[in-house]
Design a protein around this motif. Sequence first.
Motif, PDB file in Angstrom:
ATOM      1  N   SER A   4       0.841  -1.214   0.000  1.00  0.00           N
ATOM      2  CA  SER A   4       0.000   0.000   0.000  1.00  0.00           C
ATOM      3  C   SER A   4       0.869   1.254   0.000  1.00  0.00           C
ATOM      4  O   SER A   4       0.530   2.254  -0.636  1.00  0.00           O
ATOM      5  CB  SER A   4      -0.894   0.037   1.241  1.00  0.00           C
ATOM      6  OG  SER A   4      -1.707  -1.098   1.283  1.00  0.00           O
ATOM      7  N   THR A  28       1.920  -6.588   5.608  1.00  0.00           N
ATOM      8  CA  THR A  28       3.149  -7.376   5.416  1.00  0.00           C
ATOM      9  C   THR A  28       4.310  -6.761   6.215  1.00  0.00           C
ATOM     10  O   THR A  28       5.193  -7.484   6.675  1.00  0.00           O
ATOM     11  CB  THR A  28       3.517  -7.458   3.922  1.00  0.00           C
ATOM     12  OG1 THR A  28       3.511  -6.148   3.362  1.00  0.00           O
ATOM     13  CG2 THR A  28       2.545  -8.337   3.159  1.00  0.00           C
ATOM     14  N   THR A  40      -1.837  -6.197  -7.593  1.00  0.00           N
ATOM     15  CA  THR A  40      -2.956  -5.703  -6.781  1.00  0.00           C
ATOM     16  C   THR A  40      -3.361  -4.317  -7.282  1.00  0.00           C
ATOM     17  O   THR A  40      -2.516  -3.490  -7.593  1.00  0.00           O
ATOM     18  CB  THR A  40      -2.602  -5.672  -5.280  1.00  0.00           C
ATOM     19  OG1 THR A  40      -2.379  -7.020  -4.843  1.00  0.00           O
ATOM     20  CG2 THR A  40      -3.742  -5.097  -4.434  1.00  0.00           C
TER      21      THR A  40
HETATM   22  O1  LIG Z   1       0.181  -5.849   3.613  1.00  0.00           O
HETATM   23  C1  LIG Z   1       0.471  -5.102   2.657  1.00  0.00           C
HETATM   24  O2  LIG Z   1       1.632  -4.918   2.280  1.00  0.00           O
HETATM   25  C2  LIG Z   1      -0.635  -4.407   1.948  1.00  0.00           C
HETATM   26  O3  LIG Z   1      -0.408  -3.345   1.389  1.00  0.00           O
HETATM   27  C3  LIG Z   1      -1.991  -5.089   1.893  1.00  0.00           C
HETATM   28  C4  LIG Z   1      -2.173  -6.042   0.711  1.00  0.00           C
HETATM   29  C5  LIG Z   1      -3.695  -6.367   0.535  1.00  0.00           C
HETATM   30  O4  LIG Z   1      -4.461  -6.234   1.466  1.00  0.00           O
HETATM   31  O5  LIG Z   1      -4.056  -6.830  -0.567  1.00  0.00           O
HETATM   32  C6  LIG Z   1      -1.701  -5.398  -0.523  1.00  0.00           C
HETATM   33  C7  LIG Z   1      -1.168  -6.118  -1.551  1.00  0.00           C
HETATM   34  C8  LIG Z   1      -1.001  -7.596  -1.487  1.00  0.00           C
HETATM   35  O6  LIG Z   1      -2.052  -8.147  -2.276  1.00  0.00           O
HETATM   36  C9  LIG Z   1      -1.110  -8.096  -0.111  1.00  0.00           C
HETATM   37  C10 LIG Z   1      -1.524  -7.333   0.931  1.00  0.00           C
END
Ligand SMILES: O=C(O)C(=O)C[C@]1(C(=O)O)C=C[C@@H](O)C=C1
Length: 327
Positions: A16, A166, A212
């Motif tokens: 994000s 993450t 994403t």
């Molecule tokens: O945890 C992160 O790094 C996020 O930004 C969240 C998030 C999500 O919720 O989809 C963003 C991208 C990826 O698909 C995995 C996690």
Amino acid sequence: MQKEQVAFLGPKGTYSHQAALQQFPDESKYDFKPVSTIPECFENLLYDSKISYCIVPLENSTNGQVVFTYDLIRDVFKSGRGGESNELLASSKYKNRKIPPITIVGEQYVKIEHCLMTANKEIAAEHDSNEYVNLYSHPQVWGQVTEYLQEKLKGKFLNRIDCKSTSEAMIKCKEDAENGIKSLAIGSITGSKINNCVVIDQGINDQKGNTTRFLTFSKKNRNMEIPVNVEDAEKEGNITLLTFTTLRDGPGSLVDVLNIFQKHNINMTSISSRPIGVSGNWQYIFYVEYEYDHKLPWKEEILSEIDARCLTWAMWGVFQRNNDYYN
Ligand SMILES: O=C(O)C(=O)C[C@]1(C(=O)O)C=C[C@@H](O)C=C1
């Protein structure tokens, strides 16, 4: 000049965060505020007057909807949160329309390349012979690395633990290392550098090119109905999001609404649904994105048709299709 503030799912180093930097590359104009959950991103935008934007993940090319975000959009739609008054609803030209207090102004695409990492250099060196206590990541990630977990990590860890992001997963992994606990985390390479983790394996997502899609929301100028960003709306390649509930429960009620798009030759680009449960179970809110052409007679004709066939509906702004959509 005062910088505009952007809320995103932190800490720094999340996907994000990457999306926020893509959307607002000029760091001299924007301050980035990491918050700890996706709901908090929305709460900050709705209730904190200092926050101008928030950026949230909407869908992933492998495991689909980020349900947290869909449900937040639904909750705003359902409750009219953010101080929206009944007066405003009543004064609207369309009797079933709701005017949300926030609007979508952009979209971003982030390539997801997950890495398996640990915070302990020695154990990273002998990864194959080690067994781990905890494996940390964001819940959205598990569905993106299913094959890897099955084939490469099967039986190598005791607990799989959900984290708020993450980057939080990496922080937890570091805390474990400080307490002598052998743990792993899954997240981005950028995150691993920021959090001093050692990458064991890179590109572990099942689908290469996994991406994403994020949406950027801003506070809405509440005196205006759609389009908010009029100049942008006149450009080519625009998209808009409509959310609605159907007028009745019977056969054809959804098709009645979708027929409007066919009749006016409007290209729909996505459709989703989530439970809404206004007066009981098994009721749904639908989310339709479609190509917005400012030349269409849509204000008068299309919106009146939507109003006649939906119990409640809302438009969430017009935004430009990002070129990365086509990659
Ligand atoms: O945890 C992160 O790094 C996020 O930004 C969240 C998030 C999500 O919720 O989809 C963003 C991208 C990826 O698909 C995995 C996690």
